[in-house]
Write a protein that holds these residues in place. Structure first.
Motif, PDB file in Angstrom:
ATOM      1  N   SER A   1       0.682  -1.284  -0.043  1.00 19.44           N
ATOM      2  CA  SER A   1      -0.045  -0.311   0.064  1.00 19.44           C
ATOM      3  C   SER A   1       1.234   1.357   0.155  1.00 19.44           C
ATOM      4  CB  SER A   1      -1.046  -0.229   1.029  1.00 19.44           C
ATOM      5  OG  SER A   1      -0.081  -0.055   2.450  1.00 19.44           O
TER       6      SER A   1
ATOM      7  N   GLU B   1      -0.081  13.054   0.967  1.00 29.20           N
ATOM      8  CA  GLU B   1      -0.577  12.335   1.856  1.00 29.20           C
ATOM      9  C   GLU B   1      -0.970  12.716   2.746  1.00 29.20           C
ATOM     10  OE1 GLU B   1      -0.247   8.623   3.507  1.00 29.20           O
ATOM     11  OE2 GLU B   1       0.080   7.972   1.722  1.00 29.20           O
TER      12      GLU B   1
ATOM     13  N   THR C   1      -4.954  13.977   5.116  1.00 27.57           N
ATOM     14  CA  THR C   1      -6.427  14.113   5.773  1.00 27.57           C
ATOM     15  C   THR C   1      -7.462  14.891   5.626  1.00 27.57           C
ATOM     16  OG1 THR C   1      -5.045  12.093   6.885  1.00 27.57           O
ATOM     17  CG2 THR C   1      -7.325  12.694   7.955  1.00 27.57           C
TER      18      THR C   1
ATOM     19  N   GLN D   1      -8.364   9.670   4.535  1.00 30.05           N
ATOM     20  CA  GLN D   1      -7.209   9.681   4.171  1.00 30.05           C
ATOM     21  C   GLN D   1      -6.702   9.968   2.627  1.00 30.05           C
ATOM     22  OE1 GLN D   1      -4.478   6.664   5.880  1.00 30.05           O
ATOM     23  NE2 GLN D   1      -4.624   7.331   8.000  1.00 30.05           N
ATOM     24  N   HIS D   2      -6.077  10.833   2.005  1.00 29.10           N
ATOM     25  CA  HIS D   2      -5.901  10.784   0.234  1.00 29.10           C
ATOM     26  C   HIS D   2      -4.200  11.172  -0.003  1.00 29.10           C
ATOM     27  CE1 HIS D   2     -10.496  11.844   0.320  1.00 29.10           C
ATOM     28  NE2 HIS D   2     -10.014  12.910   1.245  1.00 29.10           N
TER      29      HIS D   2
ATOM     30  N   LYS E   1      -8.168   6.041   1.382  1.00 23.37           N
ATOM     31  CA  LYS E   1      -8.881   5.304   2.357  1.00 23.37           C
ATOM     32  C   LYS E   1     -10.143   6.219   3.374  1.00 23.37           C
ATOM     33  CE  LYS E   1      -5.361   3.826   3.804  1.00 23.37           C
ATOM     34  NZ  LYS E   1      -4.238   3.228   4.395  1.00 23.37           N
TER      35      LYS E   1
ATOM     36  N   GLY F   1     -10.921   2.299   7.521  1.00 21.74           N
ATOM     37  CA  GLY F   1     -10.800   1.298   6.288  1.00 21.74           C
ATOM     38  C   GLY F   1      -8.905   0.463   6.592  1.00 21.74           C
ATOM     39  N   LYS F   2      -8.488  -0.455   5.784  1.00 20.87           N
ATOM     40  CA  LYS F   2      -7.552  -0.158   5.421  1.00 20.87           C
ATOM     41  C   LYS F   2      -6.648  -0.779   4.571  1.00 20.87           C
ATOM     42  CE  LYS F   2      -8.019  -3.653   9.424  1.00 20.87           C
ATOM     43  NZ  LYS F   2      -8.187  -5.143  10.097  1.00 20.87           N
ATOM     44  N   GLN F   3      -7.861  -0.240   3.348  1.00 21.10           N
ATOM     45  CA  GLN F   3      -7.129  -0.316   2.009  1.00 21.10           C
ATOM     46  C   GLN F   3      -7.267   1.082   1.319  1.00 21.10           C
ATOM     47  OE1 GLN F   3      -5.724  -2.823   0.247  1.00 21.10           O
ATOM     48  NE2 GLN F   3      -5.646  -4.223   2.502  1.00 21.10           N
ATOM     49  N   TRP F   4      -6.382   1.064  -0.150  1.00 17.80           N
ATOM     50  CA  TRP F   4      -7.106   2.734  -0.480  1.00 17.80           C
ATOM     51  C   TRP F   4      -7.662   2.073  -1.933  1.00 17.80           C
ATOM     52  CZ3 TRP F   4      -4.658   7.017   0.896  1.00 17.80           C
ATOM     53  CH2 TRP F   4      -3.757   6.956   1.976  1.00 17.80           C
ATOM     54  N   GLU F   5      -8.172   3.053  -1.943  1.00 17.90           N
ATOM     55  CA  GLU F   5      -9.346   2.343  -3.501  1.00 17.90           C
ATOM     56  C   GLU F   5      -9.383   4.034  -4.061  1.00 17.90           C
ATOM     57  OE1 GLU F   5     -12.816   3.023  -1.813  1.00 17.90           O
ATOM     58  OE2 GLU F   5     -13.292   1.287  -0.159  1.00 17.90           O
TER      59      GLU F   5
END
Length: 240
Positions: free
Chosen positions: A108, A158, A160, A166-167, A189, A193-197
């Motif tokens: 990630s 990154e 927030t 988070q971006h 995120k 959440g734990k994964q970036w989308e």
């Protein structure tokens, strides 16, 4: 006239060999030999003085029992300082390893998403048609003023937002046999959440229409339209 001569008879004595043994007087005198053994009256050698032990010259060769109170304090101070250096070194090493993992090796990390984005660009038929052979497409960061500097940093950040989301923003340049372009990636995120989308992932080529590889907003709009079509018209509680 007769002269009488008075002759004195001369007696010659002949030395006869002596039969008695000859005594050597030197042999009878006692002989004294020098020895390396010290006598009881010899003085003991003086004790060699050692230099005082300090935190700067202590090598650990002097036993603890032979140290004075001040020297024991000096050795303890040196060992405490050395132990602190070891702890500091371990802390710095752990920090470097953590940064390397989160920034480079983690799935990630920014580097991981950058590599995935480049792979997708090189495999996309639309971008191959605009930029050229995917194997010859190069991805690099911002241009630098130093012509000797080959490593161009990839622009990424990154943040927030006030809602706790988070971006991650990544943008880089592209160069192929047919042309050049710029890629933009926006991931987010959600809270907890734990994964970036992907929010969006697109490439701009000068003189061409923007090419989207990811567009979460358009996908959500399209999904809403599809749901409205399948839901049909609802009137008086009955779906027609």
């Amino acid at each position: 006239m007769m002269i009488k001569s008075h002759l004195t008879p001369v007696l010659r004595l002949r030395t006869l060999p002596s039969t008695s043994p000859v005594v050597n007087l030197r042999a009878l005198q006692p002989r004294h030999y020098a020895t390396h053994h010290q006598t009881s009256s010899s003085k003991s050698e003086p004790e060699i003085k050692r230099r005082s032990v300090t935190p700067f010259n202590d090598t650990g060769s002097v036993p603890w029992s032979s140290l004075s109170i001040l020297e024991k304090g000096a050795r303890a101070s040196q060992q405490t300082f050395n132990f602190g250096l070891v702890i500091l070194g371990l802390t710095l090493t752990s920090g470097v390893l953590y940064v390397l993992y989160t920034e480079v090796f983690s799935p990630s990390s920014r580097t991981a998403y950058f590599n995935r984005a480049v792979d997708r660009i090189k495999a996309d038929p639309r971008l191959i048609g605009l930029l050229g052979d995917g194997k010859k497409i190069e991805a690099f960061g911002e241009e630098t003023g130093n012509k000797w500097r080959r490593a161009r940093p990839i622009a990424s950040s990154e943040v927030t937002d006030r809602n706790g989301v988070q971006h991650m923003y990544i943008n880089f340049n592209l160069k192929g046999p047919k042309g050049t372009g710029t890629a933009f990636v926006h991931l987010f995120k959600p809270v907890g959440g734990k994964q970036w989308e992907y929010r969006y992932f697109y490439v701009d080529v000068k003189g061409q229409q923007r090419i989207y590889l990811e567009n979460a907003e358009a996908a959500a709009t399209l999904a809403a339209k599809e749901r409205s079509k399948t839901d049909g018209i609802k009137f008086l509680g009955i779906r027609w």
